[in-house]
Design a protein around this motif. Structure first.
Motif, mmCIF file in Angstrom:
data_model
loop_
_atom_site.group_PDB
_atom_site.id
_atom_site.type_symbol
_atom_site.label_atom_id
_atom_site.label_comp_id
_atom_site.label_asym_id
_atom_site.label_seq_id
_atom_site.Cartn_x
_atom_site.Cartn_y
_atom_site.Cartn_z
ATOM 1 N N ALA A 153 -3.720 -53.608 14.477
ATOM 2 C CA ALA A 153 -4.059 -52.605 12.901
ATOM 3 C C ALA A 153 -2.287 -52.118 13.804
ATOM 4 N N ARG B 82 0.421 -49.157 13.610
ATOM 5 C CA ARG B 82 -0.073 -47.775 14.083
ATOM 6 C C ARG B 82 1.174 -46.854 13.231
ATOM 7 N N ASN B 83 1.506 -46.991 12.366
ATOM 8 C CA ASN B 83 2.966 -45.159 12.302
ATOM 9 C C ASN B 83 2.258 -44.590 12.668
ATOM 10 N N CYS B 84 3.230 -43.430 13.596
ATOM 11 C CA CYS B 84 2.951 -42.999 14.638
ATOM 12 C C CYS B 84 3.942 -42.001 14.262
ATOM 13 N N MET C 66 6.556 -47.187 15.214
ATOM 14 C CA MET C 66 5.612 -48.494 14.515
ATOM 15 C C MET C 66 5.119 -49.404 15.330
ATOM 16 N N ASP C 67 3.596 -48.882 16.058
ATOM 17 C CA ASP C 67 3.381 -49.889 16.706
ATOM 18 C C ASP C 67 1.784 -50.975 16.440
ATOM 19 N N ILE D 22 -0.763 -53.135 17.617
ATOM 20 C CA ILE D 22 -1.700 -52.679 18.719
ATOM 21 C C ILE D 22 -2.793 -54.292 18.746
ATOM 22 N N ASN E 282 -8.133 -41.568 20.486
ATOM 23 C CA ASN E 282 -8.291 -42.492 19.935
ATOM 24 C C ASN E 282 -7.576 -43.927 20.942
ATOM 25 N N TRP F 73 -10.462 -46.642 21.013
ATOM 26 C CA TRP F 73 -9.694 -48.567 20.640
ATOM 27 C C TRP F 73 -10.041 -48.757 21.480
#
Length: 166
Positions: free
Chosen positions: A83, A85-87, A96-97, A99, A137, A141
């Protein structure tokens, strides 16, 4: 103007012990997956491997999407993250990670960047408990990545790609 930092995070799962390697978050004190910023021209998958090594001393094989290895005129393919992830961290600041899931392939726990009590292997059955000091989360995950790794290790296509050294 929005500030955007790119990061790479790895849920490192040992299928032999059914445990994840987690690190204590430096500011908040709860347990999270190893990871950090993608540097300059670094690839996200390279940053993920580097961050695990720097934070824990472990070497990792990233487990991306289960796709065949197609011939290509490109030099190589990046490991596909599970994924992105926009955090939002604060107003105007976003992480923006990328994963990833991964399995250990060498190394040993190293405490040059962290104290011994801030890095540890935790059984999945412990992590998924509400009482475990981790964000919800992270618990979700970990459950997903354990399944992803086990499916990858059982897949004939992936086994062929690994056996071919690809």
């Amino acid at each position: 103007m929005e500030i955007r930092h790119f990061g790479a995070r790895v849920f490192l799962y040992d299928p032999v012990t059914a445990a994840f390697l987690l690190v204590r978050h430096r500011r908040h004190g709860f347990w999270v997956e190893p990871g950090g910023h993608v540097d300059g021209n670094e690839r996200p998958d390279g940053a993920a491997v580097r961050e695990v090594r720097e934070e824990t001393g472990m070497e990792v094989q990233l487990i991306g999407a289960s796709l065949p290895k197609f011939p290509s005129d490109c030099e190589d393919f990046l490991t596909q993250p599970l994924a992105i992830r926009n955090c939002p961290i604060a107003p105007g600041h976003v992480h923006m990670d990328f994963i990833y899931a991964g399995i250990p392939v060498g190394g040993s726990l190293n405490f040059s960047e962290r104290k011994p009590e801030d890095v540890g292997w935790f059984p999945l059955e412990e992590i998924v408990r509400e009482s475990f000091l981790a964000p919800a989360n992270v618990r979700l995950w970990c459950r997903y990545c354990a399944q992803h790794v086990l499916l990858y290790l059982q897949s004939p296509l992936d086994r062929k790609n690994r056996d071919d050294g690809k």
